[in-house]
Design a protein around this motif. Structure first.
Motif, PDB file in Angstrom:
ATOM      1  N   ILE A 205      -8.505   1.482 -14.949  1.00  0.00           N
ATOM      2  CA  ILE A 205      -7.516   1.246 -16.003  1.00  0.00           C
ATOM      3  C   ILE A 205      -6.608   2.467 -16.026  1.00  0.00           C
ATOM      4  CG2 ILE A 205      -7.132   0.898 -18.469  1.00  0.00           C
ATOM      5  CD1 ILE A 205      -9.887  -0.386 -18.644  1.00  0.00           C
ATOM      6  N   THR A 206      -5.315   2.275 -15.879  1.00  0.00           N
ATOM      7  CA  THR A 206      -4.410   3.419 -15.718  1.00  0.00           C
ATOM      8  C   THR A 206      -4.160   4.126 -17.048  1.00  0.00           C
ATOM      9  OG1 THR A 206      -2.308   2.282 -16.127  1.00  0.00           O
ATOM     10  CG2 THR A 206      -3.228   2.139 -13.893  1.00  0.00           C
ATOM     11  N   THR A 207      -3.966   5.424 -16.967  1.00  0.00           N
ATOM     12  CA  THR A 207      -3.675   6.207 -18.164  1.00  0.00           C
ATOM     13  C   THR A 207      -2.231   6.018 -18.629  1.00  0.00           C
ATOM     14  OG1 THR A 207      -3.871   8.421 -19.128  1.00  0.00           O
ATOM     15  CG2 THR A 207      -2.949   8.305 -16.901  1.00  0.00           C
ATOM     16  N   ILE A 208      -1.330   5.701 -17.708  1.00  0.00           N
ATOM     17  CA  ILE A 208       0.092   5.561 -18.056  1.00  0.00           C
ATOM     18  C   ILE A 208       0.332   4.341 -18.931  1.00  0.00           C
ATOM     19  CG2 ILE A 208       2.430   5.279 -17.139  1.00  0.00           C
ATOM     20  CD1 ILE A 208       1.217   7.980 -16.519  1.00  0.00           C
ATOM     21  N   THR A 209      -0.260   3.201 -18.556  1.00  0.00           N
ATOM     22  CA  THR A 209       0.022   1.962 -19.274  1.00  0.00           C
ATOM     23  C   THR A 209      -1.200   1.311 -19.898  1.00  0.00           C
ATOM     24  OG1 THR A 209      -0.317   0.474 -17.379  1.00  0.00           O
ATOM     25  CG2 THR A 209       1.872   1.482 -17.622  1.00  0.00           C
ATOM     26  N   GLY A 210      -2.398   1.702 -19.465  1.00  0.00           N
ATOM     27  CA  GLY A 210      -3.589   0.984 -19.911  1.00  0.00           C
ATOM     28  C   GLY A 210      -3.786  -0.315 -19.166  1.00  0.00           C
ATOM     29  N   GLY A 211      -3.114  -0.473 -18.029  1.00  0.00           N
ATOM     30  CA  GLY A 211      -3.236  -1.690 -17.239  1.00  0.00           C
ATOM     31  C   GLY A 211      -4.492  -1.686 -16.381  1.00  0.00           C
ATOM     32  N   ILE A 212      -5.106  -2.866 -16.241  1.00  0.00           N
ATOM     33  CA  ILE A 212      -6.323  -3.027 -15.437  1.00  0.00           C
ATOM     34  C   ILE A 212      -5.954  -3.378 -14.008  1.00  0.00           C
ATOM     35  CG2 ILE A 212      -8.418  -4.406 -15.120  1.00  0.00           C
ATOM     36  CD1 ILE A 212      -8.518  -4.818 -18.129  1.00  0.00           C
ATOM     37  N   LEU A 213      -6.580  -2.688 -13.050  1.00  0.00           N
ATOM     38  CA  LEU A 213      -6.406  -2.995 -11.630  1.00  0.00           C
ATOM     39  C   LEU A 213      -7.583  -3.847 -11.144  1.00  0.00           C
ATOM     40  CD1 LEU A 213      -4.404  -0.590 -11.965  1.00  0.00           C
ATOM     41  CD2 LEU A 213      -5.029   0.102  -9.637  1.00  0.00           C
ATOM     42  N   PRO A 214      -7.340  -4.714 -10.150  1.00  0.00           N
ATOM     43  CA  PRO A 214      -8.424  -5.552  -9.604  1.00  0.00           C
ATOM     44  C   PRO A 214      -9.316  -4.735  -8.668  1.00  0.00           C
ATOM     45  CG  PRO A 214      -6.396  -6.000  -8.421  1.00  0.00           C
ATOM     46  CD  PRO A 214      -6.038  -5.026  -9.512  1.00  0.00           C
ATOM     47  N   VAL A 215     -10.138  -3.865  -9.252  1.00  0.00           N
ATOM     48  CA  VAL A 215     -10.871  -2.886  -8.440  1.00  0.00           C
ATOM     49  C   VAL A 215     -11.904  -3.536  -7.524  1.00  0.00           C
ATOM     50  CG1 VAL A 215     -10.459  -0.916  -9.943  1.00  0.00           C
ATOM     51  CG2 VAL A 215     -12.421  -2.409 -10.384  1.00  0.00           C
ATOM     52  N   LYS A 216     -12.508  -4.635  -7.937  1.00  0.00           N
ATOM     53  CA  LYS A 216     -13.483  -5.297  -7.072  1.00  0.00           C
ATOM     54  C   LYS A 216     -12.808  -5.752  -5.779  1.00  0.00           C
ATOM     55  CE  LYS A 216     -16.894  -9.036  -6.927  1.00  0.00           C
ATOM     56  NZ  LYS A 216     -17.598 -10.099  -7.707  1.00  0.00           N
ATOM     57  N   GLU A 217     -11.654  -6.356  -5.889  1.00  0.00           N
ATOM     58  CA  GLU A 217     -10.919  -6.816  -4.713  1.00  0.00           C
ATOM     59  C   GLU A 217     -10.390  -5.640  -3.890  1.00  0.00           C
ATOM     60  OE1 GLU A 217     -10.550  -7.895  -7.782  1.00  0.00           O
ATOM     61  OE2 GLU A 217     -11.245  -9.973  -7.659  1.00  0.00           O
ATOM     62  N   ILE A 218      -9.975  -4.574  -4.567  1.00  0.00           N
ATOM     63  CA  ILE A 218      -9.498  -3.382  -3.855  1.00  0.00           C
ATOM     64  C   ILE A 218     -10.626  -2.765  -3.041  1.00  0.00           C
ATOM     65  CG2 ILE A 218      -8.704  -0.998  -4.200  1.00  0.00           C
ATOM     66  CD1 ILE A 218      -7.053  -2.060  -6.582  1.00  0.00           C
ATOM     67  N   CYS A 219     -11.804  -2.671  -3.633  1.00  0.00           N
ATOM     68  CA  CYS A 219     -12.942  -2.081  -2.923  1.00  0.00           C
ATOM     69  C   CYS A 219     -13.386  -2.961  -1.760  1.00  0.00           C
ATOM     70  CB  CYS A 219     -14.095  -1.839  -3.887  1.00  0.00           C
ATOM     71  SG  CYS A 219     -13.740  -0.570  -5.123  1.00  0.00           S
ATOM     72  N   ALA A 220     -13.298  -4.283  -1.917  1.00  0.00           N
ATOM     73  CA  ALA A 220     -13.631  -5.183  -0.813  1.00  0.00           C
ATOM     74  C   ALA A 220     -12.653  -5.008   0.339  1.00  0.00           C
ATOM     75  CB  ALA A 220     -13.626  -6.632  -1.304  1.00  0.00           C
ATOM     76  N   LEU A 221     -11.372  -4.843   0.014  1.00  0.00           N
ATOM     77  CA  LEU A 221     -10.355  -4.586   1.042  1.00  0.00           C
ATOM     78  C   LEU A 221     -10.662  -3.278   1.773  1.00  0.00           C
ATOM     79  CD1 LEU A 221      -6.512  -4.904   0.574  1.00  0.00           C
ATOM     80  CD2 LEU A 221      -7.491  -2.838   1.568  1.00  0.00           C
ATOM     81  N   ALA A 222     -10.993  -2.245   1.005  1.00  0.00           N
ATOM     82  CA  ALA A 222     -11.310  -0.951   1.613  1.00  0.00           C
ATOM     83  C   ALA A 222     -12.516  -1.063   2.538  1.00  0.00           C
ATOM     84  CB  ALA A 222     -11.574   0.079   0.524  1.00  0.00           C
ATOM     85  N   ARG A 223     -13.521  -1.779   2.107  1.00  0.00           N
ATOM     86  CA  ARG A 223     -14.740  -1.924   2.906  1.00  0.00           C
ATOM     87  C   ARG A 223     -14.452  -2.631   4.220  1.00  0.00           C
ATOM     88  NH1 ARG A 223     -17.338  -3.307  -1.147  1.00  0.00           N
ATOM     89  NH2 ARG A 223     -17.305  -5.567  -0.879  1.00  0.00           N
ATOM     90  N   ARG A 224     -13.610  -3.668   4.169  1.00  0.00           N
ATOM     91  CA  ARG A 224     -13.250  -4.401   5.399  1.00  0.00           C
ATOM     92  C   ARG A 224     -12.518  -3.507   6.390  1.00  0.00           C
ATOM     93  NH1 ARG A 224     -11.558  -8.361   1.653  1.00  0.00           N
ATOM     94  NH2 ARG A 224      -9.358  -7.857   2.056  1.00  0.00           N
ATOM     95  N   ARG A 225     -11.732  -2.560   5.866  1.00  0.00           N
ATOM     96  CA  ARG A 225     -10.932  -1.678   6.719  1.00  0.00           C
ATOM     97  C   ARG A 225     -11.657  -0.382   7.091  1.00  0.00           C
ATOM     98  NH1 ARG A 225      -5.300  -2.568   6.348  1.00  0.00           N
ATOM     99  NH2 ARG A 225      -4.897  -4.753   5.815  1.00  0.00           N
ATOM    100  N   GLY A 226     -12.901  -0.209   6.613  1.00  0.00           N
ATOM    101  CA  GLY A 226     -13.614   1.031   6.890  1.00  0.00           C
ATOM    102  C   GLY A 226     -13.055   2.221   6.134  1.00  0.00           C
TER     103      GLY A 226
END
Length: 428
Positions: A205-226
């Motif tokens: 959740i960002t400090t600038i806006t309080g917006g939520i990021l899709p972290v589960k999907e981001i981490c899955a993308l990172a894992r696929r790319r090593g």
């Protein structure tokens, strides 16, 4: 100087009666009698009274620093009195963390965020956790760290220092302002990934806006790319339910002193099983070269304050007794109510998306002004309303960030909106 016991006792009693210290110990558990009851008109007012904030103050800056409830404060001073008197100590049971008592605290925290005790290192805040990863991970000159343009200074500074010192590259991508969907955020991030990206370091959740990021999907993308994933969860713990194993990140740093209402100076770093061993210690103590200890090695920085960690355990208990689902529902309700009321002001718009997918308890309000000036100061000094303000930039108008913790009341919201309308009229 000799302390007069009678005078000292009288002074302590005066502090208790004045409300500057919490209620007497025999009264400490009374809140447990009603905290689990069904929500009624007066339920959240009772919650408000578990916090020390006066009724005439509307504190909407919980995103910067949360306030602790009475049960947490009571746990802190009880433990402080017990340890300083030494009366309850066993030989070898030292009153600091990094040693015996910390494992049970790590287990309690791990259960709360969906992790094993062995995956938790105790820290002072999310900044320290992020620095542990940024300074401890083996990277080469030219390796790239990817982050958003809305990271807190505590979330990006460690990477920029390493770039300046060792030649790694730091790359930022722009988050939509506001985003239309979680998918739009994910697409922006994926487009910014390159062959040199070794770490993705973003906020939950960002400090600038309080917006939520899709972290589960981001981490899955990172894992696929090593790619190694590090999540700055300073605003998330206590604001939204967490499950580290479900999120799937490699590292996750938190600051429970915000939305979990824990003592200031408490934090944690989650390291997925096998990832703690990849980090050099930022502070080398006696166990620095024992990677088999995992996260315990990272948290062993010498003498610190076990009393604050006892307060952290009390904050987790307070949260659990009310219930994560109930807390999230209340936060979303307050934020939605605030957004609805503010949207009626001409020229106002929002820098973050609406709950529940794109935000939770924080509202970023863009104002129809050329300059914010002293508005935020005046809201506090003249009206006892505390918000976080940001001046205009080249692309954006001035703004304020409003936090909606569980001790905020509907009356607080209505008064805040009414006063903000008055201030905007004066500034127009």
């Amino acid at each position: 100087m000799t302390v007069n016991r009678r005078t000292f006792g009288a002074e302590m009693s005066a502090l208790l009666l004045s409300g500057l210290l919490p209620r007497r110990l025999e009264e400490e558990s009374r809140w447990l009698e009603w905290v689990s009851e069904p929500v009624s008109a007066g339920y959240w007012k009772k919650i408000r009274h578990e916090f020390l904030v006066p009724d005439d103050i509307a504190y909407l800056n919980n995103g910067s620093l949360g306030l602790s409830p009475r049960p947490v404060i009571e746990a802190i001073y009880r433990h402080l009195l017990e340890t300083e008197s030494v009366k309850s100590r066993k030989y070898g049971d030292y009153p600091w963390w990094g040693y015996g008592p910390s494992l049970e605290i790590r287990k309690t925290l791990g259960d709360f965020i969906g992790a094993a005790a062995e995956e938790i290192a105790l820290t002072r805040n999310a900044t320290e956790g992020i620095n542990t990863v940024a300074s401890g991970l083996d990277l080469n000159a030219g390796d790239e760290v990817l982050m958003t343009n809305q990271e807190h200074p505590g979330g990006r500074s460690a990477w920029y220092q390493r770039a300046k010192r060792y030649g790694i590259l730091v790359k930022e991508f722009d988050l939509p302002f506001p985003p239309k969907s979680p998918a739009e955020i994910l697409e922006k991030l994926e487009a910014a990934v390159t062959a040199r990206t070794r770490v993705i370091s973003v906020s939950h959740i960002t400090t600038i806006t309080g917006g939520i990021l899709p972290v589960k999907e981001i981490c899955a993308l990172a894992r696929r790319r090593g790619i190694v994933s590090l999540i700055d969860g300073a605003h998330a713990i206590g604001q939204v339910p967490l499950d580290m194993h479900d999120i799937g990140c490699d590292y996750y740093a938190t600051s429970p002193h915000k939305w979990l209402y824990a003592p200031k100076g408490t934090g944690a770093l989650y390291c997925r099983k096998g990832m703690a061993e990849r980090l050099w210690c930022h502070t080398a103590s006696g166990t620095w070269d024992k990677p088999e200890l995992g996260c315990e090695r990272l948290g062993n920085v010498g003498t610190s304050n076990l009393t604050l960690l006892i307060g952290l355990v009390a904050a987790i208990d307070f949260h659990n007794r009310i219930g994560a689902a109930r807390i999230l529902s209340r936060e979303n309700y307050l934020a939605q109510t605030l957004r609805s009321e503010l949207s009626q002001i001409k020229g106002v718009w929002f820098g973050n998306g609406a709950p529940p997918d794109l935000s939770a308890a924080m509202v970023k309000v863009m104002l129809p002004l050329q300059k914010l000036g002293q508005m935020a100061d005046k809201l506090w000094e003249d009206h006892k309303i505390w918000v976080t303000g940001a001046e205009a930039s080249d692309k954006l108008p001035p703004s304020i960030r409003l936090s909606c913790p569980i001790y905020l009341t509907e009356d607080d919201l209505q008064r805040t909106v009414a006063i903000l309308k008055q201030e905007l009229t004066r500034s127009a």
